[in-house]
Design an enzyme around this catalytic site. Structure first.
Site, mmCIF file in Angstrom:
data_model
loop_
_atom_site.group_PDB
_atom_site.id
_atom_site.type_symbol
_atom_site.label_atom_id
_atom_site.label_comp_id
_atom_site.label_asym_id
_atom_site.label_seq_id
_atom_site.Cartn_x
_atom_site.Cartn_y
_atom_site.Cartn_z
ATOM 1 N N CYS A 76 9.775 44.479 5.587
ATOM 2 C CA CYS A 76 9.174 43.152 5.594
ATOM 3 C C CYS A 76 8.944 42.704 4.158
ATOM 4 O O CYS A 76 8.413 43.440 3.335
ATOM 5 C CB CYS A 76 7.876 43.221 6.388
ATOM 6 S SG CYS A 76 6.446 42.485 5.631
ATOM 7 N N GLU A 77 9.401 41.481 3.846
ATOM 8 C CA GLU A 77 9.321 41.050 2.448
ATOM 9 C C GLU A 77 7.923 40.593 2.051
ATOM 10 O O GLU A 77 7.648 40.396 0.874
ATOM 11 C CB GLU A 77 10.361 39.964 2.153
ATOM 12 C CG GLU A 77 10.117 38.623 2.806
ATOM 13 C CD GLU A 77 11.217 37.628 2.461
ATOM 14 O OE1 GLU A 77 12.343 38.061 2.200
ATOM 15 O OE2 GLU A 77 10.923 36.415 2.460
ATOM 16 N N HIS A 78 7.040 40.440 3.016
ATOM 17 C CA HIS A 78 5.673 40.030 2.671
ATOM 18 C C HIS A 78 4.803 41.205 2.233
ATOM 19 O O HIS A 78 3.884 41.037 1.443
ATOM 20 C CB HIS A 78 5.009 39.332 3.870
ATOM 21 C CG HIS A 78 5.690 38.060 4.240
ATOM 22 N ND1 HIS A 78 5.843 37.628 5.539
ATOM 23 C CD2 HIS A 78 6.296 37.129 3.470
ATOM 24 C CE1 HIS A 78 6.498 36.486 5.552
ATOM 25 N NE2 HIS A 78 6.793 36.162 4.314
ATOM 26 N N HIS A 79 5.069 42.384 2.792
ATOM 27 C CA HIS A 79 4.238 43.563 2.465
ATOM 28 C C HIS A 79 5.047 44.732 1.929
ATOM 29 O O HIS A 79 4.481 45.751 1.560
ATOM 30 C CB HIS A 79 3.468 44.028 3.712
ATOM 31 C CG HIS A 79 2.583 42.969 4.310
ATOM 32 N ND1 HIS A 79 3.017 42.101 5.293
ATOM 33 C CD2 HIS A 79 1.298 42.636 4.044
ATOM 34 C CE1 HIS A 79 2.035 41.277 5.614
ATOM 35 N NE2 HIS A 79 0.975 41.577 4.875
ATOM 36 N N GLN A 117 11.902 39.063 10.039
ATOM 37 C CA GLN A 117 12.640 39.334 11.282
ATOM 38 C C GLN A 117 13.326 38.081 11.840
ATOM 39 O O GLN A 117 14.474 38.137 12.280
ATOM 40 C CB GLN A 117 11.696 39.941 12.327
ATOM 41 C CG GLN A 117 12.425 40.318 13.614
ATOM 42 C CD GLN A 117 11.513 40.957 14.645
ATOM 43 O OE1 GLN A 117 10.538 41.627 14.297
ATOM 44 N NE2 GLN A 117 11.814 40.746 15.911
ATOM 45 N N HIS A 145 6.201 46.245 13.432
ATOM 46 C CA HIS A 145 5.980 46.006 12.005
ATOM 47 C C HIS A 145 4.825 46.872 11.504
ATOM 48 O O HIS A 145 3.698 46.727 11.994
ATOM 49 C CB HIS A 145 5.650 44.529 11.767
ATOM 50 C CG HIS A 145 6.827 43.620 11.963
ATOM 51 N ND1 HIS A 145 7.384 42.895 10.951
ATOM 52 C CD2 HIS A 145 7.578 43.362 13.079
ATOM 53 C CE1 HIS A 145 8.413 42.201 11.416
ATOM 54 N NE2 HIS A 145 8.553 42.461 12.707
ATOM 55 N N CYS A 147 3.226 46.616 8.862
ATOM 56 C CA CYS A 147 2.164 45.793 8.260
ATOM 57 C C CYS A 147 1.217 45.249 9.325
ATOM 58 O O CYS A 147 0.112 44.805 9.016
ATOM 59 C CB CYS A 147 2.765 44.660 7.427
ATOM 60 S SG CYS A 147 3.791 43.520 8.348
#
Ligand code: ZN
Length: 185
Positions: A76-79, A117, A145, A147
């Protein structure tokens, strides 16, 4: 391409930032290990799905083809934490089919990079539309996920389901239901 030295330096700084002693034995090779790991995790950035999807065969069979339960691991590119699960990919050929392993390869190309995703689901569908020119494509991803489950709302086992449909799958609920039935079986 992953800049090995830059990642190593960043990991050293991250370890220091969280208050670790980077000279202790267990952490001594960690920056190098992580740099090598990122080369694998992000290898899809240097790949083109077209390389896999360009090897097509002519076929008069124009019924739905489904490759289901393709296991994938992404980040996941946010976390920058893993999300992983299964991809189900179906298409309706228009005179051209592709080797079944190529559908799994296409999933890999988009999984092995920092991702969202929803975006990954659409990218797989678009790549198949572009290179195979089928009558329609539908892609469904089910993923857990880290995260979501290890931190934050902490809901272990919860799954995020995303769907992308193109061409004949777009508005045809009969076809969509046929796909869902086949995925469930
Ligand atoms: Zn996340």
């Amino acid at each position: 391409m992953v800049d090995h030295e830059k990642v190593k330096e960043a990991v050293r700084m991250l370890l220091e930032g969280i208050g670790e002693d980077i000279s202790r034995e267990g952490l001594r090779d960690t920056p190098d290990r992580i740099a090598r790991m990122y080369e694998e995790i992000c290898s899809g950035m240097d790949e083109d799905a077209g390389e896999h999807l360009s090897k097509v065969f002519t076929s008069s069979q124009n019924e739905m083809v489904l490759e289901k339960d393709i296991v994938f691991y992404s980040m996941c590119e946010h976390h920058m934490m893993p999300f992983y699960g299964k991809a189900h990919v179906a298409y309706i050929p228009d005179g051209k089919v592709v080797g079944l392993s190529k559908l799994a390869r296409t999933v890999e190309v988009y999984a092995k990079r920092l991702q969202i995703q929803e975006q990954m689901t659409g990218q797989i569908a678009d790549a198949i539309m572009e290179h195979l020119n089928p009558k329609g494509v539908i892609v469904m991803l089910e993923a857990e996920h880290m995260c979501m489950t290890m931190r934050g709302v902490k809901k272990p086992g919860s799954k995020t389901v995303t769907i992308a449909s193109r061409g004949e799958f777009k508005d045809n609920t009969v076809l969509q239901n046929q796909f869902f039935q086949m995925v469930k079986q």
